[in-house]
Each structure stands twice: as structure tokens, then as C-alpha cells.
Design an enzyme around this catalytic site. Structure first.
Site, PDB file in Angstrom:
ATOM      1  N   CYS A 174      11.453  -5.108  -1.222  1.00 54.94           N
ATOM      2  CA  CYS A 174      11.572  -4.811  -2.636  1.00 54.94           C
ATOM      3  C   CYS A 174      12.002  -6.104  -3.328  1.00 54.94           C
ATOM      4  CB  CYS A 174      12.585  -3.694  -2.866  1.00 54.94           C
ATOM      5  SG  CYS A 174      14.046  -3.887  -1.858  1.00 54.94           S
TER       6      CYS A 174
ATOM      7  N   ASN B 100      -2.819  -0.106   1.175  1.00 50.99           N
ATOM      8  CA  ASN B 100      -2.212   0.893   0.291  1.00 50.99           C
ATOM      9  C   ASN B 100      -1.337   0.203  -0.747  1.00 50.99           C
ATOM     10  OD1 ASN B 100       0.865   1.780   0.404  1.00 50.99           O
ATOM     11  ND2 ASN B 100       0.320   1.000   2.455  1.00 50.99           N
ATOM     12  N   ALA B 101      -1.290   0.849  -1.901  1.00 50.05           N
ATOM     13  CA  ALA B 101      -0.385   0.382  -2.961  1.00 50.05           C
ATOM     14  C   ALA B 101       0.221   1.642  -3.581  1.00 50.05           C
ATOM     15  CB  ALA B 101      -1.137  -0.432  -3.994  1.00 50.05           C
ATOM     16  N   ILE B 102       1.018   2.336  -2.768  1.00 50.50           N
ATOM     17  CA  ILE B 102       1.592   3.607  -3.237  1.00 50.50           C
ATOM     18  C   ILE B 102       2.710   3.326  -4.248  1.00 50.50           C
ATOM     19  CG2 ILE B 102       2.677   5.794  -2.521  1.00 50.50           C
ATOM     20  CD1 ILE B 102      -0.019   5.493  -1.165  1.00 50.50           C
ATOM     21  N   GLY B 103       3.497   2.282  -3.956  1.00 48.25           N
ATOM     22  CA  GLY B 103       4.571   1.933  -4.890  1.00 48.25           C
ATOM     23  C   GLY B 103       5.808   2.788  -4.737  1.00 48.25           C
TER      24      GLY B 103
ATOM     25  N   GLY C  23       2.097   4.438  12.511  1.00 43.06           N
ATOM     26  CA  GLY C  23       1.936   4.572  11.063  1.00 43.06           C
ATOM     27  C   GLY C  23       0.556   5.040  10.667  1.00 43.06           C
TER      28      GLY C  23
ATOM     29  N   GLY D 280      -2.691  -0.920   9.994  1.00 43.20           N
ATOM     30  CA  GLY D 280      -3.693  -0.420  10.938  1.00 43.20           C
ATOM     31  C   GLY D 280      -4.058  -1.454  11.988  1.00 43.20           C
TER      32      GLY D 280
ATOM     33  N   THR E 239       3.766  -3.845   5.720  1.00 40.81           N
ATOM     34  CA  THR E 239       2.350  -4.205   5.540  1.00 40.81           C
ATOM     35  C   THR E 239       2.171  -5.653   5.075  1.00 40.81           C
ATOM     36  OG1 THR E 239       2.488  -3.322   3.310  1.00 40.81           O
ATOM     37  CG2 THR E 239       1.623  -1.850   4.999  1.00 40.81           C
TER      38      THR E 239
END
Ligand SMILES: Cc1cc2nc3c(=O)[nH]c(=O)nc-3n(C[C@H](O)[C@H](O)[C@H](O)COP(=O)(O)O)c2cc1C
Length: 304
Positions: free
Chosen positions: A131, A70-73, A265, A217, A193
Site C-alpha cells: 500500500c 487484477n486491479a481489484i483495489g 492463489g 499465476g 503480484t
């Protein structure tokens, strides 16, 4: 047989060690009335930042072998919106609420922790340290010195116990965990992750809009487990473990190597009932093995 499943972090008591990994269960609203959630040890919504963030360009998620990237940001509506519109529902929960925060500036971290410290319904604050550290062009959690600096500064102003969430994208995660402990963290949580990517071979382009993302996962579970094992040898504060937990057996592996709590998760995207099934399975295991107190499982690994 009576069973004791309760664990604690700082002065906060949890009825059992099973919780949710941030970002994988939204902000609860539609689940708030669900009695089932109240059976978990704690609830943790998606990370918030001080100002709203749009997040990364799409596509933001890709399925991989035994996992997802994922790269939701950290897309979110910001602190003010969270306090006005999300917290009232979350406050109705009768289990401890852990609020996850992240920031790109020291001042923003301080404002988030100061304001959340004033909220009675917030039990603990998790610092998502994945971050960028603007001074050193690395993530805060990739640098023991930066981790120590940030946690120590926030510990001084926080009225709530602090959890430092660590990144697995390091050579020695135990060193970062130790730095967090020395700075006064009440617990560490790991892992976030793993840096990853996927390529569309026909278009010869990255699959994700952000080019890279984070792998989670079942694919990461054995690596996450080893990291929890390493951290346990180095720190005395509680560990909240996560990384590919799909079943009670997965969760038990983390507890046996030393985690005080476990978080589910990615499995929530397959079935949001997974955390409850994991809890039921831990109880069944305790019954089967005649264990009456979860503390007799935590850190019970035998290596000789
Ligand atoms: C879609 C998605 C969104 C996530 N968002 C956050 C987040 O907002 N904050 C955070 O600390 N971790 C976030 N994570 C990381 C998870 O909390 C967890 O640390 C990681 O996925 C490993 O656990 P898992 O393999 O059980 O998913 C996210 C993970 C996924 C898959």
C-alpha cells in the site's frame, strides 16, 4: 508410514503447510461448513481495511498467457463489517485464521491490529504492505526503512504473531524481508503480484479500468521461486511462499528452496479444490520419497 506435516509460526501450530493466498477465496462464508477447508494448514480471507473501500473501476481482471492481471483495489466492507458479519463464520473453522490487513495511514494500521488482537478466533495477522507509503510516494514494501518502521510500531501493540507480506516490485526483496525480521515480524509472505498491464489494440486503450494491475499465476512462478530462494538466504523467520502454485510439484519447489508454508492463489479461480490437491500431492511425494517429516523437505535444496 506415519507422516509429520505440521509446521509453526511463532507459537501457532499448523497441521500442514498448505494455505490460501489472500483475496483468492473471498471470506469463506459459503465454504465455512465445508469439511475440506479444515484439512488445510490455515485459512486467510481477503485483505480488509479500516474503512470500507469500493475498489477500482471495472474491468478489474484480464487473463494473460499463463496468468491473470487484477486491479481489484482492495474492495472490502471495512473492519466493523468484517467483525460483525464475516468473523463469526470464520471463527467456526478449526484451523488457524490469518487475517490480512492493509492501511493507507499509520493510525489505521494501529487500529486494525489493536482491534484484531482482541479477537480470540484470529490466530495471526498478515500485514499487506503493498500500500502506498504516503511519506515517500512508494509502497511500504518497496522501502526497507518504511517496512521496518511500520512492522516495529505494530509489533509493539500486536497480541498476535505478525506476517509481513512483501511486494516483488523491488530490486532486492531480501533486504525488505530482512528489515521486516529486524523489526520483529514473525514471518514474511511473498510474493504479492507483479506490476503489469494489458492493452486493447483495437481501441488502443488499457484493458483494465485502473490502467495497470498485478500479474499472478503460473507466469510468475519461476521469478517468485527465485525471490523465496534469495529471502531464505537472508532471514531465519518462516517464509510463506506463493506465486503461481497450481500443483504439488510447484509447492514442493517452494518448500525445497526454504518456504515453511505455501499458499495457493490464482489456481483457486480455475478450481477451488486446488489447495487440497496440492496437499494430497505433497503427501504422495513424501510417501514416494520415504520422507516422514515435512521439515526434511523444507530448505533441502542442494546446489553443489
Ligand atoms: C484476484 C486477486 C485478488 C487478490 N487480492 C489480494 C488481497 O486482497 N490481499 C493480498 O495480500 N493479496 C491479494 N492478491 C495476491 C495473492 O494473494 C498472491 O500474493 C498473488 O496472486 C500470487 O500468488 P498466485 O500466483 O498463486 O495467485 C490477490 C490476487 C488475485 C489474483
Amino acid at each position: 508410514m506415519s507422516m509429520k506435516l505440521n509446521v509453526s509460526i511463532g507459537h501457532i501450530q499448523f497441521q500442514n503447510p498448505v494455505t490460501i493466498a489472500s483475496g483468492t477465496f473471498g471470506y469463506i462464508s459459503k465454504y465455512a461448513k465445508s469439511a475440506d477447508i479444515q484439512k488445510l494448514g490455515a485459512f486467510i480471507p481477503k485483505t480488509i481495511t479500516l474503512a470500507a473501500r469500493e475498489g477500482n473501476p471495472s474491468p478489474r481482471i484480464v487473463e494473460t498467457a499463463s496468468g491473470m492481471i487484477n486491479a481489484i483495489g482492495i474492495e472490502n466492507d471495512g473492519l466493523d463489517h468484517f467483525l460483525a458479519h464475516k468473523l463469526p463464520d470464520l471463527a467456526k473453522l478449526k484451523i488457524p485464521l490469518i487475517v490480512s490487513v492493509s492501511a493507507y495511514q499509520h493510525n489505521d494500521f494501529e487500529t486494525l491490529v489493536t482491534r484484531l488482537s482482541q479477537e480470540e478466533s484470529v490466530s495471526l495477522i498478515e500485514l499487506n504492505l503493498s500500500c502506498p507509503n504516503l511519506k515517500h510516494a512508494r509502497l511500504i514494501a518497496q522501502d526497507p526503512a518504511a517496512t521496518q518502521e511500520v512492522v516495529a510500531a505494530l509489533k509493539k501493540i500486536s497480541a498476535k504473531p505478525l506476517i509481513a507480506k512483501l511486494s516483488p516490485n523491488v530490486t532486492d526483496i531480501a533486504a525488505v524481508a530482512f528489515a521486516a525480521q529486524e523489526a520483529g515480524a514473525d514471518a514474511v509472505s511473498l510474493v504479492n503480484t507483479f506490476s503489469a498491464m494489458a492493452v486493447d489494440v483495437h481501441r488502443r486503450r488499457p484493458v483494465l479500468g485502473n490502467v495497470t494491475g498485478g500479474l499472478s499465476g503460473p507466469a510468475i512462478k519461476p521469478i517468485a521461486l527465485k525471490m523465496v530462494y534469495d529471502v531464505k538466504k537472508r532471514v531465519t523467520i518462516p517464509i510463506i511462499a506463493m506465486g503461481g502454485i497450481m500443483t504439488a510439484e510447484d509447492a514442493l519447489e517452494f518448500l525445497i528452496v526454504g518456504a515453511t508454508m505455501v499458499a495457493v492463489g490464482t489456481a483457486n479461480f480455475v478450481d477451488p479444490q486446488t489447495p487440497l490437491r496440492v496437499l494430497q500431492g505433497i503427501k504422495a511425494y513424501m510417501k514416494q520419497h520415504r520422507v516422514s517429516d515435512i521439515h526434511d523437505i523444507i530448505g533441502s535444496l542442494r546446489t553443489s
